[in-house]
Design a protein around this motif. Structure first.
Motif, PDB file in Angstrom:
ATOM      1  N   ARG A  65     144.368  27.463  58.315  1.00 30.17           N
ATOM      2  CA  ARG A  65     143.373  28.448  57.909  1.00 30.17           C
ATOM      3  C   ARG A  65     143.220  29.506  58.998  1.00 30.17           C
ATOM      4  O   ARG A  65     143.054  29.179  60.171  1.00 30.17           O
ATOM      5  N   MET A  66     143.274  30.763  58.611  1.00 31.42           N
ATOM      6  CA  MET A  66     143.043  31.862  59.543  1.00 31.42           C
ATOM      7  C   MET A  66     141.562  32.254  59.483  1.00 31.42           C
ATOM      8  O   MET A  66     141.052  32.587  58.411  1.00 31.42           O
ATOM      9  N   ASP A  67     140.892  32.170  60.612  1.00 34.55           N
ATOM     10  CA  ASP A  67     139.475  32.512  60.690  1.00 34.55           C
ATOM     11  C   ASP A  67     139.353  33.995  61.051  1.00 34.55           C
ATOM     12  O   ASP A  67     139.739  34.402  62.151  1.00 34.55           O
ATOM     13  N   THR A  68     138.839  34.796  60.143  1.00 32.58           N
ATOM     14  CA  THR A  68     138.733  36.236  60.379  1.00 32.58           C
ATOM     15  C   THR A  68     137.279  36.651  60.582  1.00 32.58           C
ATOM     16  O   THR A  68     136.363  36.089  59.980  1.00 32.58           O
ATOM     17  N   CYS A  69     137.083  37.642  61.431  1.00 27.40           N
ATOM     18  CA  CYS A  69     135.753  38.203  61.629  1.00 27.40           C
ATOM     19  C   CYS A  69     135.886  39.708  61.820  1.00 27.40           C
ATOM     20  O   CYS A  69     136.961  40.220  62.146  1.00 27.40           O
ATOM     21  N   SER A  70     134.802  40.404  61.589  1.00 23.46           N
ATOM     22  CA  SER A  70     134.757  41.850  61.805  1.00 23.46           C
ATOM     23  C   SER A  70     133.506  42.172  62.598  1.00 23.46           C
ATOM     24  O   SER A  70     132.508  41.439  62.541  1.00 23.46           O
ATOM     25  N   ILE A  71     133.565  43.272  63.350  1.00 21.97           N
ATOM     26  CA  ILE A  71     132.435  43.649  64.182  1.00 21.97           C
ATOM     27  C   ILE A  71     132.012  45.085  63.890  1.00 21.97           C
ATOM     28  O   ILE A  71     132.839  45.930  63.567  1.00 21.97           O
ATOM     29  N   MET A  72     130.722  45.315  64.014  1.00 20.39           N
ATOM     30  CA  MET A  72     130.181  46.662  63.879  1.00 20.39           C
ATOM     31  C   MET A  72     129.567  47.069  65.209  1.00 20.39           C
ATOM     32  O   MET A  72     128.739  46.333  65.777  1.00 20.39           O
ATOM     33  N   ASN A  73     129.985  48.214  65.730  1.00 18.22           N
ATOM     34  CA  ASN A  73     129.393  48.747  66.949  1.00 18.22           C
ATOM     35  C   ASN A  73     128.020  49.305  66.593  1.00 18.22           C
ATOM     36  O   ASN A  73     127.873  50.454  66.178  1.00 18.22           O
ATOM     37  N   ALA A  74     127.001  48.466  66.729  1.00 19.36           N
ATOM     38  CA  ALA A  74     125.674  48.787  66.206  1.00 19.36           C
ATOM     39  C   ALA A  74     124.809  49.601  67.163  1.00 19.36           C
ATOM     40  O   ALA A  74     123.754  50.102  66.768  1.00 19.36           O
ATOM     41  N   ARG A  75     125.240  49.722  68.413  1.00 17.96           N
ATOM     42  CA  ARG A  75     124.610  50.637  69.377  1.00 17.96           C
ATOM     43  C   ARG A  75     125.669  50.956  70.418  1.00 17.96           C
ATOM     44  O   ARG A  75     126.260  50.043  70.996  1.00 17.96           O
ATOM     45  N   SER A  76     125.907  52.234  70.653  1.00 19.83           N
ATOM     46  CA  SER A  76     127.061  52.618  71.461  1.00 19.83           C
ATOM     47  C   SER A  76     126.661  53.428  72.687  1.00 19.83           C
ATOM     48  O   SER A  76     125.848  54.354  72.612  1.00 19.83           O
ATOM     49  N   GLY A  77     127.285  53.074  73.826  1.00 18.90           N
ATOM     50  CA  GLY A  77     127.162  53.866  75.029  1.00 18.90           C
ATOM     51  C   GLY A  77     125.889  53.641  75.822  1.00 18.90           C
ATOM     52  O   GLY A  77     125.055  52.795  75.515  1.00 18.90           O
ATOM     53  N   ARG A  78     125.780  54.399  76.926  1.00 19.89           N
ATOM     54  CA  ARG A  78     124.618  54.396  77.827  1.00 19.89           C
ATOM     55  C   ARG A  78     124.310  53.006  78.398  1.00 19.89           C
ATOM     56  O   ARG A  78     123.154  52.649  78.612  1.00 19.89           O
ATOM     57  N   CYS A  79     125.344  52.224  78.640  1.00 22.36           N
ATOM     58  CA  CYS A  79     125.112  50.895  79.197  1.00 22.36           C
ATOM     59  C   CYS A  79     124.915  50.991  80.705  1.00 22.36           C
ATOM     60  O   CYS A  79     125.686  51.655  81.409  1.00 22.36           O
ATOM     61  N   SER A  80     123.917  50.308  81.214  1.00 19.39           N
ATOM     62  CA  SER A  80     123.580  50.370  82.643  1.00 19.39           C
ATOM     63  C   SER A  80     124.546  49.575  83.509  1.00 19.39           C
ATOM     64  O   SER A  80     124.573  49.749  84.734  1.00 19.39           O
ATOM     65  N   GLU A  81     125.347  48.697  82.889  1.00 17.67           N
ATOM     66  CA  GLU A  81     126.214  47.804  83.667  1.00 17.67           C
ATOM     67  C   GLU A  81     127.482  48.539  84.119  1.00 17.67           C
ATOM     68  O   GLU A  81     127.903  49.519  83.502  1.00 17.67           O
ATOM     69  N   ASP A  82     128.104  48.048  85.195  1.00 19.98           N
ATOM     70  CA  ASP A  82     129.240  48.770  85.775  1.00 19.98           C
ATOM     71  C   ASP A  82     130.581  48.069  85.552  1.00 19.98           C
ATOM     72  O   ASP A  82     131.499  48.196  86.369  1.00 19.98           O
ATOM     73  N   CYS A  83     130.714  47.337  84.453  1.00 16.43           N
ATOM     74  CA  CYS A  83     131.948  46.613  84.138  1.00 16.43           C
ATOM     75  C   CYS A  83     133.134  47.586  84.153  1.00 16.43           C
ATOM     76  O   CYS A  83     133.133  48.596  83.436  1.00 16.43           O
ATOM     77  N   LYS A  84     134.130  47.296  84.946  1.00 15.75           N
ATOM     78  CA  LYS A  84     135.212  48.253  85.193  1.00 15.75           C
ATOM     79  C   LYS A  84     136.080  48.529  83.964  1.00 15.75           C
ATOM     80  O   LYS A  84     136.755  49.556  83.916  1.00 15.75           O
ATOM     81  N   TRP A  85     136.094  47.600  83.011  1.00 12.28           N
ATOM     82  CA  TRP A  85     136.963  47.759  81.849  1.00 12.28           C
ATOM     83  C   TRP A  85     136.320  48.556  80.723  1.00 12.28           C
ATOM     84  O   TRP A  85     136.991  48.959  79.777  1.00 12.28           O
ATOM     85  N   CYS A  86     135.022  48.806  80.792  1.00 15.03           N
ATOM     86  CA  CYS A  86     134.266  49.194  79.601  1.00 15.03           C
ATOM     87  C   CYS A  86     134.031  50.695  79.490  1.00 15.03           C
ATOM     88  O   CYS A  86     133.516  51.336  80.420  1.00 15.03           O
ATOM     89  N   ALA A  87     134.336  51.234  78.315  1.00 14.92           N
ATOM     90  CA  ALA A  87     134.146  52.661  78.046  1.00 14.92           C
ATOM     91  C   ALA A  87     132.681  53.023  77.852  1.00 14.92           C
ATOM     92  O   ALA A  87     132.330  54.204  77.897  1.00 14.92           O
ATOM     93  N   GLN A  88     131.807  52.023  77.647  1.00 13.60           N
ATOM     94  CA  GLN A  88     130.417  52.321  77.304  1.00 13.60           C
ATOM     95  C   GLN A  88     129.484  52.398  78.516  1.00 13.60           C
ATOM     96  O   GLN A  88     128.299  52.679  78.369  1.00 13.60           O
TER      97      GLN A  88
END
Length: 325
Positions: free
Chosen positions: A50-73
């Protein structure tokens, strides 16, 4: 040290658990195709086809206070992404309905930022209740959430609204995390996941490979996830986004990627090993080899700040690789 066939027999027959030393030994000695074939047989034994599938919605984008080096947000980086506040119910219902109608198995709201206010969690809880009421396929634990470092109370609110899985990636090995993020800690992530499980939710947690970590640190991440008790493990391949500190990071080889998926399967025989971000950077042949090398789950459709792949196209590839939904 057990050979690869001996480890396969032990995993399947006796419920044996791979040790870190054994995983590192396989990392450096096992031939890639043999490792993938073993991972595929272990996957089939414990998880079926069985293939378990999921989908995601970007429900709030950008202006993140964190400094994660990989993240565009992150506000610390100069990237060209859409920035918008928390979604409303109508928009979320539209996204959920589209994925529900396409036969996707799970649906998640994902929000940028370190955490959420109680008011925002209340808004999201109302959205989840509306989705569950209208879409039977997303009932019974098939709704998910990824909303940062929440409190016990907030996690309980989401659980009561019908959320069955909480997602919070540990991102990388504990030993490497401080080099990628300084505004929150690995332990804060681990604490959030513990509280989510205490609230009655299953745990979705994985990470990103190809961020400059060593192959041994990918093994370290896999065992950290086993200690946490992750039920679903999304493995992202870094998509180096312009404007982030990792934009010039060299890509991993196909072999490194395939060996990572296979070893994660052997370390986690009964978890969903999930294709996640960066998959569309891989050639179709490499994706199919991974699907025959331990992977049994996937995020389908568009991702957070990058374009994903078509649901119908993905389902056809899964079918060709022997999976059902």
């Amino acid at each position: 040290m057990k050979t690869l066939p001996e480890l396969e027999t032990a995993l399947i027959a006796d419920g044996y658990r791979l040790t870190p030393d054994e995983a590192r030994h396989l990392l450096h000695t096992a031939e890639t195709d043999a490792l993938c074939r073993t991972a595929d047989r272990v996957r089939l034994h414990f998880m079926g086809n069985r293939m378990d599938t999921c989908s995601i919605m970007n429900a709030r984008s950008g202006r993140c206070s964190e400094d994660c080096k990989w993240c565009a947000q992150s506000v610390h980086h100069r990237t060209k992404i859409d920035v918008y506040p928390l979604t409303d119910t109508a928009e979320a219902l539209r996204h959920a309905q589209d994925n529900h109608d396409k036969g996707v198995g799970r649906f998640s709201l994902v929000t940028s930022g370190r955490a959420m206010t109680d008011r925002e969690i209340g808004q999201c809880a109302a959205i989840y209740r509306a989705i569950a009421e209208r879409m039977p396929g997303f009932q019974n634990g098939h709704l998910c959430a990824s909303m940062g470092l929440l409190t016990r109370k907030q996690l309980q609110t989401l659980k009561e609204a019908g959320v069955g899985h909480y997602h919070c990636n540990i991102e990388t090995a504990p030993s490497y995390f401080p080099q990628l993020c300084t505004t929150h800690t690995f332990d804060e992530k681990r604490r959030t996941l513990r509280w989510a499980r205490e609230a009655g939710m299953r745990i979705c947690s994985g990470g990103i490979i190809g961020m400059g970590e060593t192959a041994e640190q990918r093994i370290e991440m896999a065992f950290a996830l086993r200690e946490i008790g992750a039920d679903s493990i999304p493995i992202n391949v870094l998509n180096p986004i312009p404007g982030t500190p990792l934009e010039k990071t060299p890509p991993l080889s196909d072999d490194e990627i395939l060996r990572t998926f296979a070893l994660f399967r052997l370390i986690h025989p009964q978890a969903h090993i999930r294709f996640a971000g960066g998959r569309t950077l891989l050639r179709r042949e490499v994706q199919e080899r991974a699907l025959r090398g331990g992977v049994n789950a996937a995020i389908v459709g568009d991702l957070l700040t990058t374009i994903g792949s078509g649901v119908a196209e993905d389902r056809e590839m899964f079918r060709q690789c022997g999976f059902a939904e």
